[in-house]
Scaffold this motif. Sequence first.
Motif, PDB file in Angstrom:
ATOM      1  N   LEU A  62       9.670  21.827 -15.781  1.00 57.75           N
ATOM      2  CA  LEU A  62      10.340  21.400 -15.289  1.00 57.75           C
ATOM      3  C   LEU A  62       9.696  22.889 -17.029  1.00 57.75           C
ATOM      4  CD1 LEU A  62      11.756  17.966 -14.573  1.00 57.75           C
ATOM      5  CD2 LEU A  62      11.923  20.860 -13.574  1.00 57.75           C
ATOM      6  N   ARG A  63      11.486  23.454 -16.711  1.00 59.64           N
ATOM      7  CA  ARG A  63      11.683  24.305 -18.211  1.00 59.64           C
ATOM      8  C   ARG A  63      12.896  23.971 -18.829  1.00 59.64           C
ATOM      9  NH1 ARG A  63       7.512  27.301 -21.171  1.00 59.64           N
ATOM     10  NH2 ARG A  63       6.867  28.387 -19.229  1.00 59.64           N
ATOM     11  N   PRO A  64      13.112  22.913 -19.667  1.00 53.36           N
ATOM     12  CA  PRO A  64      13.943  22.106 -20.818  1.00 53.36           C
ATOM     13  C   PRO A  64      13.824  23.218 -22.094  1.00 53.36           C
ATOM     14  CG  PRO A  64      12.197  20.895 -21.227  1.00 53.36           C
ATOM     15  CD  PRO A  64      11.358  21.773 -20.394  1.00 53.36           C
ATOM     16  N   ALA A  65      15.406  23.152 -22.201  1.00 61.51           N
ATOM     17  CA  ALA A  65      15.348  23.799 -23.332  1.00 61.51           C
ATOM     18  C   ALA A  65      15.183  23.099 -24.792  1.00 61.51           C
ATOM     19  CB  ALA A  65      17.265  23.532 -23.783  1.00 61.51           C
ATOM     20  N   SER A  66      14.662  21.679 -25.027  1.00 59.84           N
ATOM     21  CA  SER A  66      13.956  21.236 -25.525  1.00 59.84           C
ATOM     22  C   SER A  66      13.273  20.041 -24.686  1.00 59.84           C
ATOM     23  CB  SER A  66      15.155  20.364 -26.258  1.00 59.84           C
ATOM     24  OG  SER A  66      14.329  19.348 -27.266  1.00 59.84           O
ATOM     25  N   GLN A  67      11.997  20.229 -25.017  1.00 60.89           N
ATOM     26  CA  GLN A  67      10.805  19.678 -24.768  1.00 60.89           C
ATOM     27  C   GLN A  67      11.016  18.285 -24.502  1.00 60.89           C
ATOM     28  OE1 GLN A  67       6.939  19.759 -25.039  1.00 60.89           O
ATOM     29  NE2 GLN A  67       6.207  19.958 -23.603  1.00 60.89           N
ATOM     30  N   GLU A  68      10.825  18.145 -26.079  1.00 63.33           N
ATOM     31  CA  GLU A  68      11.012  16.530 -27.263  1.00 63.33           C
ATOM     32  C   GLU A  68      11.980  15.812 -26.136  1.00 63.33           C
ATOM     33  OE1 GLU A  68      11.116  13.977 -30.735  1.00 63.33           O
ATOM     34  OE2 GLU A  68      10.252  16.519 -30.961  1.00 63.33           O
ATOM     35  N   ALA A  69      13.652  16.298 -26.009  1.00 59.34           N
ATOM     36  CA  ALA A  69      14.868  16.211 -25.554  1.00 59.34           C
ATOM     37  C   ALA A  69      14.308  16.068 -24.414  1.00 59.34           C
ATOM     38  CB  ALA A  69      16.244  16.975 -25.858  1.00 59.34           C
ATOM     39  N   GLU A  70      14.063  16.911 -23.203  1.00 60.67           N
ATOM     40  CA  GLU A  70      13.924  16.232 -22.547  1.00 60.67           C
ATOM     41  C   GLU A  70      13.227  15.559 -21.374  1.00 60.67           C
ATOM     42  OE1 GLU A  70      14.897  17.017 -18.521  1.00 60.67           O
ATOM     43  OE2 GLU A  70      16.018  16.897 -19.680  1.00 60.67           O
ATOM     44  N   VAL A  71      12.039  14.975 -22.358  1.00 58.76           N
ATOM     45  CA  VAL A  71      10.523  14.188 -22.174  1.00 58.76           C
ATOM     46  C   VAL A  71      11.606  12.480 -22.483  1.00 58.76           C
ATOM     47  CG1 VAL A  71       8.646  12.418 -23.034  1.00 58.76           C
ATOM     48  CG2 VAL A  71       8.984  15.178 -22.325  1.00 58.76           C
ATOM     49  N   GLU A  72      12.218  12.434 -23.513  1.00 61.30           N
ATOM     50  CA  GLU A  72      12.637  11.447 -23.767  1.00 61.30           C
ATOM     51  C   GLU A  72      13.969  11.498 -23.434  1.00 61.30           C
ATOM     52  OE1 GLU A  72      15.475   9.187 -27.591  1.00 61.30           O
ATOM     53  OE2 GLU A  72      14.424  11.163 -27.853  1.00 61.30           O
ATOM     54  N   ARG A  73      14.372  11.675 -22.276  1.00 58.49           N
ATOM     55  CA  ARG A  73      15.703  11.461 -21.339  1.00 58.49           C
ATOM     56  C   ARG A  73      15.392  11.466 -19.937  1.00 58.49           C
ATOM     57  NH1 ARG A  73      19.015  13.959 -17.077  1.00 58.49           N
ATOM     58  NH2 ARG A  73      17.288  15.764 -16.986  1.00 58.49           N
ATOM     59  N   LEU A  74      14.334  11.864 -20.158  1.00 58.15           N
ATOM     60  CA  LEU A  74      14.037  11.095 -18.263  1.00 58.15           C
ATOM     61  C   LEU A  74      12.932  10.106 -18.338  1.00 58.15           C
ATOM     62  CD1 LEU A  74      12.454  15.072 -18.046  1.00 58.15           C
ATOM     63  CD2 LEU A  74      14.001  13.834 -16.480  1.00 58.15           C
ATOM     64  N   VAL A  75      12.338   9.768 -19.552  1.00 58.44           N
ATOM     65  CA  VAL A  75      11.459   8.619 -20.098  1.00 58.44           C
ATOM     66  C   VAL A  75      12.584   7.390 -19.563  1.00 58.44           C
ATOM     67  CG1 VAL A  75      10.400   6.750 -20.908  1.00 58.44           C
ATOM     68  CG2 VAL A  75       9.551   9.189 -20.957  1.00 58.44           C
ATOM     69  N   ASP A  76      14.060   7.561 -20.644  1.00 59.06           N
ATOM     70  CA  ASP A  76      14.869   6.595 -19.988  1.00 59.06           C
ATOM     71  C   ASP A  76      15.360   6.165 -19.118  1.00 59.06           C
ATOM     72  OD1 ASP A  76      14.807   6.578 -23.273  1.00 59.06           O
ATOM     73  OD2 ASP A  76      17.090   7.956 -23.892  1.00 59.06           O
ATOM     74  N   MET A  77      15.436   7.007 -18.113  1.00 63.99           N
ATOM     75  CA  MET A  77      15.883   7.092 -16.294  1.00 63.99           C
ATOM     76  C   MET A  77      14.616   6.669 -15.453  1.00 63.99           C
ATOM     77  SD  MET A  77      17.808  11.073 -16.157  1.00 63.99           S
ATOM     78  CE  MET A  77      16.717  11.398 -14.385  1.00 63.99           C
ATOM     79  N   GLY A  78      13.602   5.949 -16.024  1.00 66.15           N
ATOM     80  CA  GLY A  78      12.732   5.560 -15.568  1.00 66.15           C
ATOM     81  C   GLY A  78      11.538   6.729 -15.535  1.00 66.15           C
ATOM     82  N   ALA A  79      11.319   7.864 -16.084  1.00 61.84           N
ATOM     83  CA  ALA A  79       9.863   8.695 -15.875  1.00 61.84           C
ATOM     84  C   ALA A  79       8.824   7.950 -16.833  1.00 61.84           C
ATOM     85  CB  ALA A  79      10.155   9.870 -15.971  1.00 61.84           C
ATOM     86  N   ARG A  80       7.803   7.752 -16.678  1.00 60.95           N
ATOM     87  CA  ARG A  80       6.577   7.921 -17.424  1.00 60.95           C
ATOM     88  C   ARG A  80       5.995   8.421 -17.751  1.00 60.95           C
ATOM     89  NH1 ARG A  80       2.615   6.012 -13.716  1.00 60.95           N
ATOM     90  NH2 ARG A  80       2.669   5.029 -11.612  1.00 60.95           N
ATOM     91  N   HIS A  81       5.007   7.870 -18.790  1.00 66.13           N
ATOM     92  CA  HIS A  81       3.895   9.217 -18.969  1.00 66.13           C
ATOM     93  C   HIS A  81       2.464   9.318 -18.485  1.00 66.13           C
ATOM     94  CE1 HIS A  81       5.634  11.205 -22.569  1.00 66.13           C
ATOM     95  NE2 HIS A  81       5.827  10.114 -22.498  1.00 66.13           N
ATOM     96  N   VAL A  82       1.947  10.180 -17.594  1.00 68.15           N
ATOM     97  CA  VAL A  82       0.608  10.009 -16.917  1.00 68.15           C
ATOM     98  C   VAL A  82      -0.490  10.442 -17.753  1.00 68.15           C
ATOM     99  CG1 VAL A  82       1.576   8.804 -15.262  1.00 68.15           C
ATOM    100  CG2 VAL A  82       1.626  11.565 -15.281  1.00 68.15           C
ATOM    101  N   ASP A  83      -1.782   9.844 -17.961  1.00 70.49           N
ATOM    102  CA  ASP A  83      -2.636  11.252 -17.789  1.00 70.49           C
ATOM    103  C   ASP A  83      -3.249  10.759 -16.633  1.00 70.49           C
ATOM    104  OD1 ASP A  83      -5.045  12.157 -19.150  1.00 70.49           O
ATOM    105  OD2 ASP A  83      -5.499  10.470 -20.244  1.00 70.49           O
ATOM    106  N   ILE A  84      -3.739  12.809 -16.113  1.00 74.40           N
ATOM    107  CA  ILE A  84      -4.141  13.083 -15.228  1.00 74.40           C
ATOM    108  C   ILE A  84      -5.194  13.872 -15.223  1.00 74.40           C
ATOM    109  CG2 ILE A  84      -1.968  13.558 -13.018  1.00 74.40           C
ATOM    110  CD1 ILE A  84      -1.969  15.822 -13.545  1.00 74.40           C
ATOM    111  N   GLY A  85      -6.444  13.942 -17.061  1.00 73.72           N
ATOM    112  CA  GLY A  85      -6.900  14.390 -17.283  1.00 73.72           C
ATOM    113  C   GLY A  85      -6.497  16.132 -17.953  1.00 73.72           C
ATOM    114  N   GLN A  86      -5.095  16.087 -18.024  1.00 68.24           N
ATOM    115  CA  GLN A  86      -4.767  17.322 -18.859  1.00 68.24           C
ATOM    116  C   GLN A  86      -5.168  17.182 -20.555  1.00 68.24           C
ATOM    117  OE1 GLN A  86      -3.065  14.277 -17.866  1.00 68.24           O
ATOM    118  NE2 GLN A  86      -1.044  14.057 -19.726  1.00 68.24           N
TER     119      GLN A  86
END
Length: 117
Positions: free
Chosen positions: A69-93
């Motif tokens: 996903l390419r949002p207008a603001s990465q920080e704001a979009e990550v916050e919005r998606l996490v608030d919706m129920g997404a979670r941070h994951v580490d896949i070795g990136q």
Amino acid sequence: MTSVWENLTVDAQDPSRLAHWWAEALGYQVVSEKPDEVEIRRAPGQLPGIVFVPVSQAKETKNRLHLDLRPASQEAEVERLVDMGARHVDIGQGDVGWTVLADPEGNEFCVLREREE
């Protein structure tokens, strides 16, 4: 002769719930909801769609295909998606310019930085 990309199909334990989550995340709409599949699209006649189909087992390994996903603001979009129920994951990136999240059923996707003009 070439093919037209019709849909991306996602296995889901709860297709309706996951389809509605992704519809909200992407600003899409549910265009078809049946017991064996739920489809979302940007607009009813616009391809490609994303189809969610039922499976009994939970996701177990890293996705072999994922959305970026390419949002207008990465920080704001990550916050919005996490608030919706997404979670941070580490896949070795490691230390990269994108953020890896997982949807409510554990499907990884990336939130990229803003596009530089």
